[in-house]
Design a protein around this motif. Structure first.
Motif, PDB file in Angstrom:
ATOM      1  N   PHE A  61      32.877  69.075  59.699  1.00  0.00           N
ATOM      2  CA  PHE A  61      32.403  67.753  59.323  1.00  0.00           C
ATOM      3  C   PHE A  61      30.945  67.895  58.890  1.00  0.00           C
ATOM      4  CE2 PHE A  61      35.783  67.198  62.395  1.00  0.00           C
ATOM      5  CZ  PHE A  61      36.550  66.191  61.843  1.00  0.00           C
ATOM      6  N   TYR A  62      30.658  67.516  57.653  1.00  0.00           N
ATOM      7  CA  TYR A  62      29.305  67.698  57.125  1.00  0.00           C
ATOM      8  C   TYR A  62      28.258  66.928  57.914  1.00  0.00           C
ATOM      9  CZ  TYR A  62      31.130  70.413  53.313  1.00  0.00           C
ATOM     10  OH  TYR A  62      31.742  71.418  52.606  1.00  0.00           O
ATOM     11  N   ASN A  63      28.631  65.766  58.458  1.00  0.00           N
ATOM     12  CA  ASN A  63      27.713  64.992  59.292  1.00  0.00           C
ATOM     13  C   ASN A  63      28.286  64.857  60.704  1.00  0.00           C
ATOM     14  OD1 ASN A  63      25.328  64.182  57.660  1.00  0.00           O
ATOM     15  ND2 ASN A  63      26.933  63.441  56.293  1.00  0.00           N
ATOM     16  N   GLY A  64      28.862  65.934  61.180  1.00  0.00           N
ATOM     17  CA  GLY A  64      29.517  65.950  62.485  1.00  0.00           C
ATOM     18  C   GLY A  64      28.608  65.655  63.655  1.00  0.00           C
ATOM     19  N   VAL A  65      27.316  65.872  63.473  1.00  0.00           N
ATOM     20  CA  VAL A  65      26.364  65.600  64.544  1.00  0.00           C
ATOM     21  C   VAL A  65      26.382  64.120  64.934  1.00  0.00           C
ATOM     22  CG1 VAL A  65      24.343  65.165  63.056  1.00  0.00           C
ATOM     23  CG2 VAL A  65      24.013  66.117  65.336  1.00  0.00           C
ATOM     24  N   PHE A  66      26.838  63.251  64.032  1.00  0.00           N
ATOM     25  CA  PHE A  66      26.878  61.815  64.305  1.00  0.00           C
ATOM     26  C   PHE A  66      28.206  61.348  64.911  1.00  0.00           C
ATOM     27  CE2 PHE A  66      23.864  62.387  60.751  1.00  0.00           C
ATOM     28  CZ  PHE A  66      22.714  61.972  61.404  1.00  0.00           C
ATOM     29  N   LEU A  67      29.171  62.252  65.046  1.00  0.00           N
ATOM     30  CA  LEU A  67      30.455  61.878  65.645  1.00  0.00           C
ATOM     31  C   LEU A  67      30.304  61.805  67.162  1.00  0.00           C
ATOM     32  CD1 LEU A  67      32.868  64.119  63.513  1.00  0.00           C
ATOM     33  CD2 LEU A  67      32.418  61.677  63.245  1.00  0.00           C
ATOM     34  N   SER A 103      41.604  60.727  64.397  1.00  0.00           N
ATOM     35  CA  SER A 103      40.574  59.832  64.933  1.00  0.00           C
ATOM     36  C   SER A 103      39.173  60.356  64.587  1.00  0.00           C
ATOM     37  CB  SER A 103      40.731  59.628  66.444  1.00  0.00           C
ATOM     38  OG  SER A 103      40.357  60.779  67.162  1.00  0.00           O
ATOM     39  N   TYR A 104      38.979  61.662  64.641  1.00  0.00           N
ATOM     40  CA  TYR A 104      37.694  62.249  64.263  1.00  0.00           C
ATOM     41  C   TYR A 104      37.440  62.043  62.767  1.00  0.00           C
ATOM     42  CZ  TYR A 104      36.393  64.603  68.648  1.00  0.00           C
ATOM     43  OH  TYR A 104      35.985  64.880  69.922  1.00  0.00           O
ATOM     44  N   ILE A 105      38.481  62.242  61.958  1.00  0.00           N
ATOM     45  CA  ILE A 105      38.344  62.067  60.506  1.00  0.00           C
ATOM     46  C   ILE A 105      38.001  60.612  60.187  1.00  0.00           C
ATOM     47  CG2 ILE A 105      39.574  62.121  58.295  1.00  0.00           C
ATOM     48  CD1 ILE A 105      41.165  64.537  59.406  1.00  0.00           C
ATOM     49  N   GLN A 106      38.705  59.671  60.828  1.00  0.00           N
ATOM     50  CA  GLN A 106      38.433  58.243  60.581  1.00  0.00           C
ATOM     51  C   GLN A 106      36.997  57.884  60.942  1.00  0.00           C
ATOM     52  OE1 GLN A 106      41.253  57.189  58.340  1.00  0.00           O
ATOM     53  NE2 GLN A 106      39.664  55.724  58.826  1.00  0.00           N
ATOM     54  N   GLU A 107      36.526  58.419  62.066  1.00  0.00           N
ATOM     55  CA  GLU A 107      35.144  58.149  62.462  1.00  0.00           C
ATOM     56  C   GLU A 107      34.175  58.713  61.414  1.00  0.00           C
ATOM     57  OE1 GLU A 107      31.898  58.898  66.033  1.00  0.00           O
ATOM     58  OE2 GLU A 107      33.940  59.649  66.314  1.00  0.00           O
ATOM     59  N   ALA A 108      34.464  59.911  60.902  1.00  0.00           N
ATOM     60  CA  ALA A 108      33.615  60.522  59.871  1.00  0.00           C
ATOM     61  C   ALA A 108      33.613  59.670  58.604  1.00  0.00           C
ATOM     62  CB  ALA A 108      34.095  61.942  59.566  1.00  0.00           C
ATOM     63  N   ILE A 109      34.776  59.121  58.248  1.00  0.00           N
ATOM     64  CA  ILE A 109      34.884  58.241  57.074  1.00  0.00           C
ATOM     65  C   ILE A 109      34.066  56.975  57.293  1.00  0.00           C
ATOM     66  CG2 ILE A 109      36.473  56.755  55.775  1.00  0.00           C
ATOM     67  CD1 ILE A 109      38.621  58.991  56.162  1.00  0.00           C
ATOM     68  N   GLU A 110      34.203  56.370  58.476  1.00  0.00           N
ATOM     69  CA  GLU A 110      33.451  55.144  58.779  1.00  0.00           C
ATOM     70  C   GLU A 110      31.945  55.410  58.755  1.00  0.00           C
ATOM     71  OE1 GLU A 110      34.886  52.197  58.736  1.00  0.00           O
ATOM     72  OE2 GLU A 110      36.744  53.326  58.426  1.00  0.00           O
ATOM     73  N   ASN A 111      31.531  56.553  59.293  1.00  0.00           N
ATOM     74  CA  ASN A 111      30.110  56.908  59.267  1.00  0.00           C
ATOM     75  C   ASN A 111      29.617  57.044  57.827  1.00  0.00           C
ATOM     76  OD1 ASN A 111      29.998  56.909  62.030  1.00  0.00           O
ATOM     77  ND2 ASN A 111      29.864  59.127  62.259  1.00  0.00           N
ATOM     78  N   GLU A 112      30.436  57.678  56.977  1.00  0.00           N
ATOM     79  CA  GLU A 112      30.052  57.854  55.572  1.00  0.00           C
ATOM     80  C   GLU A 112      29.915  56.501  54.884  1.00  0.00           C
ATOM     81  OE1 GLU A 112      28.517  59.385  52.529  1.00  0.00           O
ATOM     82  OE2 GLU A 112      29.162  60.831  54.027  1.00  0.00           O
ATOM     83  N   LYS A 113      30.869  55.607  55.155  1.00  0.00           N
ATOM     84  CA  LYS A 113      30.806  54.255  54.568  1.00  0.00           C
ATOM     85  C   LYS A 113      29.559  53.510  55.031  1.00  0.00           C
ATOM     86  CE  LYS A 113      35.750  53.461  53.859  1.00  0.00           C
ATOM     87  NZ  LYS A 113      36.938  52.742  54.332  1.00  0.00           N
ATOM     88  N   ALA A 114      29.156  53.761  56.273  1.00  0.00           N
ATOM     89  CA  ALA A 114      27.985  53.085  56.838  1.00  0.00           C
ATOM     90  C   ALA A 114      26.678  53.774  56.434  1.00  0.00           C
ATOM     91  CB  ALA A 114      28.100  53.032  58.362  1.00  0.00           C
TER      92      ALA A 114
END
Length: 191
Positions: A61-67, A103-114
């Motif tokens: 995850f490119y921004n995995g630190v935020f998961l 669930s991890y992928i969805q969170e990463a998508i939501e973070n990207e959208k935000a």
């Protein structure tokens, strides 16, 4: 000769990586190939990628630190260097919990959208009194130096300023002065 996949360094994880792909395609991410690996994007922003290595295959995850990483499965592959990217390693297809991965992928998508992402830190400007002295006495050198991009200027300044002894600075300067005057960047021959 067996076909070799760039994204599967040892060509031993094809089935496992295909399984990860089958999970990822259930999301809105778009698959692209970057750096020889499948990279999944949202609005052309890198969200995650997959790959195979000698002892494991991974989703990163490119921004995995935020998961949130509630299951503590993510690792920093290069501590002290990698800031935001996090990897999830697997050794077998059986280890993959589809619901959890989704669930991890969805969170990463939501973070990207935000817009939650890591921005590269701005590097502090390098001040070189040594070079400034030479610029004062040689306007042609100063003008030639100013034609370089900030990145290439920084390479020259770092090269001079990382010398510990004055005699090293002088020998390095003698090496780069003709390069600067000819418009040749310090590392152009490697590019």
């Amino acid at each position: 000769m067996e076909e070799k996949h760039i994204w599967d360094k040892t060509n031993q994880w094809e089935e496992e990586l295909e399984y990860l792909k089958s999970i990822i395609i259930k999301t809105e991410l778009v698959e692209m190939v970057k750096w020889g690996a499948p990279v999944y994007t949202l609005n052309n922003k890198n969200v995650l990628a997959i790959g195979g290595f000698k002892n494991f295959f991974t989703i990163w995850f490119y921004n995995g630190v935020f998961l949130k990483d509630s299951k503590k499965v993510l690792v920093n592959a290069n501590e002290g260097v990698t800031k935001a990217l996090r990897q999830w390693h697997f050794q077998s297809k059986e280890e993959i919990d589809e619901k959890l991965v989704l669930s991890y992928i969805q969170e990463a998508i939501e973070n990207e959208k935000a817009g939650i992402s890591s921005k590269p830190a701005k590097k502090e400007a390098i001040v070189s009194e040594f070079m400034e002295e030479h610029f004062k006495s040689d306007m042609a050198l100063k003008k030639a130096f100013e034609l370089f991009t900030p990145f290439k200027q920084r390479e020259f300044l770092e090269y001079i300023e990382t010398a510990k002894q004055e005699k090293t600075k002088i020998s390095r300067f003698e090496k780069i002065k003709p390069m600067i005057l000819e418009g040749i960047g310090l590392n152009d021959k490697y590019r």
